[in-house]
Design a protein around this motif. Structure first.
Motif, mmCIF file in Angstrom:
data_model
loop_
_atom_site.group_PDB
_atom_site.id
_atom_site.type_symbol
_atom_site.label_atom_id
_atom_site.label_comp_id
_atom_site.label_asym_id
_atom_site.label_seq_id
_atom_site.Cartn_x
_atom_site.Cartn_y
_atom_site.Cartn_z
ATOM 1 N N GLU A 321 0.822 -1.216 0.000
ATOM 2 C CA GLU A 321 0.000 0.000 0.000
ATOM 3 C C GLU A 321 0.853 1.261 0.000
ATOM 4 O O GLU A 321 0.509 2.256 -0.650
ATOM 5 N N ILE A 322 1.979 1.214 0.713
ATOM 6 C CA ILE A 322 2.863 2.384 0.764
ATOM 7 C C ILE A 322 3.484 2.636 -0.608
ATOM 8 O O ILE A 322 3.634 3.780 -1.045
ATOM 9 N N ILE A 323 3.855 1.554 -1.297
ATOM 10 C CA ILE A 323 4.401 1.688 -2.655
ATOM 11 C C ILE A 323 3.354 2.315 -3.579
ATOM 12 O O ILE A 323 3.661 3.188 -4.391
ATOM 13 N N LYS A 324 2.108 1.880 -3.437
ATOM 14 C CA LYS A 324 1.026 2.453 -4.251
ATOM 15 C C LYS A 324 0.935 3.969 -4.059
ATOM 16 O O LYS A 324 0.783 4.726 -5.012
ATOM 17 N N ASP A 325 1.029 4.394 -2.798
ATOM 18 C CA ASP A 325 0.930 5.820 -2.498
ATOM 19 C C ASP A 325 2.109 6.604 -3.077
ATOM 20 O O ASP A 325 1.975 7.788 -3.399
ATOM 21 N N ALA A 326 3.273 5.939 -3.183
ATOM 22 C CA ALA A 326 4.480 6.628 -3.657
ATOM 23 C C ALA A 326 4.524 6.769 -5.177
ATOM 24 O O ALA A 326 5.295 7.576 -5.708
ATOM 25 N N ILE A 327 3.694 6.001 -5.872
ATOM 26 C CA ILE A 327 3.744 5.979 -7.336
ATOM 27 C C ILE A 327 3.384 7.322 -7.951
ATOM 28 O O ILE A 327 3.936 7.739 -8.969
ATOM 29 N N THR A 328 2.478 8.061 -7.336
ATOM 30 C CA THR A 328 2.063 9.362 -7.878
ATOM 31 C C THR A 328 3.251 10.289 -8.036
ATOM 32 O O THR A 328 3.406 10.967 -9.072
ATOM 33 N N ASP A 329 4.115 10.348 -7.034
ATOM 34 C CA ASP A 329 5.302 11.197 -7.105
ATOM 35 C C ASP A 329 6.217 10.750 -8.243
ATOM 36 O O ASP A 329 6.813 11.583 -8.939
ATOM 37 N N LEU A 330 6.337 9.430 -8.427
ATOM 38 C CA LEU A 330 7.213 8.902 -9.485
ATOM 39 C C LEU A 330 6.673 9.274 -10.858
ATOM 40 O O LEU A 330 7.453 9.623 -11.761
ATOM 41 N N GLU A 331 5.367 9.192 -11.027
ATOM 42 C CA GLU A 331 4.757 9.488 -12.332
ATOM 43 C C GLU A 331 5.022 10.942 -12.729
ATOM 44 O O GLU A 331 5.247 11.242 -13.902
ATOM 45 N N GLU A 332 5.024 11.835 -11.753
ATOM 46 C CA GLU A 332 5.300 13.238 -12.050
ATOM 47 C C GLU A 332 6.745 13.439 -12.491
ATOM 48 O O GLU A 332 7.023 14.213 -13.404
ATOM 49 N N ILE A 333 7.663 12.725 -11.841
ATOM 50 C CA ILE A 333 9.090 12.818 -12.197
ATOM 51 C C ILE A 333 9.318 12.286 -13.597
ATOM 52 O O ILE A 333 10.014 12.877 -14.418
ATOM 53 N N ILE A 334 8.706 11.118 -13.888
ATOM 54 C CA ILE A 334 8.873 10.487 -15.212
ATOM 55 C C ILE A 334 8.299 11.376 -16.296
ATOM 56 O O ILE A 334 8.901 11.566 -17.365
ATOM 57 N N ALA A 335 7.127 11.940 -16.037
ATOM 58 C CA ALA A 335 6.468 12.785 -17.036
ATOM 59 C C ALA A 335 7.301 14.031 -17.331
ATOM 60 O O ALA A 335 7.359 14.497 -18.475
ATOM 61 N N SER A 336 7.957 14.575 -16.332
ATOM 62 C CA SER A 336 8.760 15.790 -16.523
ATOM 63 C C SER A 336 9.992 15.541 -17.375
ATOM 64 O O SER A 336 10.557 16.469 -17.947
ATOM 65 N N GLU A 337 10.405 14.262 -17.474
ATOM 66 C CA GLU A 337 11.600 13.920 -18.243
ATOM 67 C C GLU A 337 11.258 13.529 -19.676
ATOM 68 O O GLU A 337 12.157 13.293 -20.495
ATOM 69 N N GLN A 338 9.987 13.404 -19.983
ATOM 70 C CA GLN A 338 9.583 12.958 -21.321
ATOM 71 C C GLN A 338 9.225 14.140 -22.220
ATOM 72 O O GLN A 338 8.981 15.229 -21.767
#
Length: 338
Positions: A321-338
């Motif tokens: 569940e904690i990993i699920k909550d952390a994914i939102t932050d990762l998606e923003e980082i990935i999107a900013s690099e694309q």
């Protein structure tokens, strides 16, 4: 909670698996469900004194072997101990699945049956890596995917950091990226991009680490693709055991050496234990919708017991569940690099 144990997976199943389950049941209040060929498992259980309220058996007729193709085995052997065990977790009838079976099949089965966490591109196999004289660290990925993209390495670092903090009890763990040098500009196109993304993540990223720094405990979470991770693990294992064999040979070479060995016996035993996989428990598969832990294929009863006991916090601490909550932050980082 209930631990689901693959009773037929591994080189020493079911005898060492059952023995380890019995030993673990004496040190925890949680239930253990052993999945496999019922007659064989019950025959092994009869050798020991155990609490039938804490250990149950679920029959599974088939066994996935190391010779089986992972994808075909998961699709065709529906009545195998591995597929049935993963299905019990999927259905909410178990909280943690532990297996010493075919690694590829376990990774594939975890993805197909439990499913990937939404937002995680590739689940990873995370292995405990022994550090001489220090606390062991976590290596992610240890072989689930031989090639990785920058955002996969970002996911590995984030998931590994969460696991080390919540399961190993290490606040703010240091995360390092395996590379050719410590400078930011070193490495391949993939590692350079991964460095940038990891630097933006809400984790304690300490930068690049060289392979020679890994055994010295340069960081708590070692990030790399599965090809590099598997090579690091196997090279370390082979080197460690060959050094121990050489030491043993030297200490038995002559009268003076044997006298010295007597005085150093306890210390040599401690050194051996630091490289003993059975002390550390298993390797969690991170990024799937349920706690799954992979044991060494040749696990003995001690390794089975430790994997069960040390795997319980994976479910208890709500790591998935904690990993699920952390994914939102990762998606923003990935999107900013694309």
């Amino acid at each position: 909670m209930k631990v689901i144990l693959d009773g037929m997976g591994g080189d020493n199943a079911p005898f060492e698996t059952v023995k380890g389950a019995v030993e673990a049941s004496k040190e925890t209040q949680h239930q253990i469900c052993i999945v496999g060929k019922e007659d064989q498992i019950k025959a092994e259980l009869e050798k020991y004194k155990y609490d039938p309220q804490k250990i149950e058996v679920v029959h599974a007729e088939e066994v996935i072997t190391n010779e089986d193709s992972p994808v075909k085995a998961i699709k065709r052997k529906k009545d195998s101990s591995m597929v049935k065990g993963l299905t019990l977790v999927k259905e909410g009838k178990g909280d943690l699945f532990v297996s010493a079976g075919n690694t590829g099949a376990l990774v594939v089965g975890s993805r197909m049956i439990l499913g990937r966490i939404n937002g995680i591109d590739r689940p990873a196999l995370a292995s405990i890596y022994p550090v001489l004289g220090e606390k062991a660290c976590l290596l992610v990925d240890a072989g689930a995917s031989s090639e990785s993209k920058p955002h996969n390495l970002l996911e590995y670092g984030t998931m590994g950091s969460i696991y080390v903090e919540k399961v190993l009890g290490r606040p703010d763990p240091k995360v390092g990226l395996v590379n050719l040098g410590v400078e930011e500009g070193k490495g391949t196109t993939v590692t350079k991009a991964a460095f940038k993304q990891l630097s933006q993540a809400p984790i304690n990223f300490v930068g690049n680490v060289e392979a020679r720094e890994v055994p010295a405990g340069a960081c708590d979470v070692i990030v790399c693709d599965g090809f590099v991770g598997n090579v690091i693990l196997k090279l370390t294992e082979g080197l460690a055991w060959n050094i121990l064999k050489l030491l043993k040979k030297k200490f038995l070479d002559g009268f003076k050496a044997k006298i010295g060995a007597i005085f150093l016996k306890d210390k040599l035993g401690e050194l051996k234990n630091e490289f003993d996989y059975s002390e550390y428990g298993g390797a969690p598969i991170l990024g799937v919708e349920g706690p799954v832990v992979k044991m060494h294929g040749s696990s003995n009863a001690k390794a089975v017991k430790n994997t069960i006991l040390k795997g319980i916090p994976y479910a208890q601490e709500g790591v998935v569940e904690i990993i699920k909550d952390a994914i939102t932050d990762l998606e923003e980082i990935i999107a900013s690099e694309q």
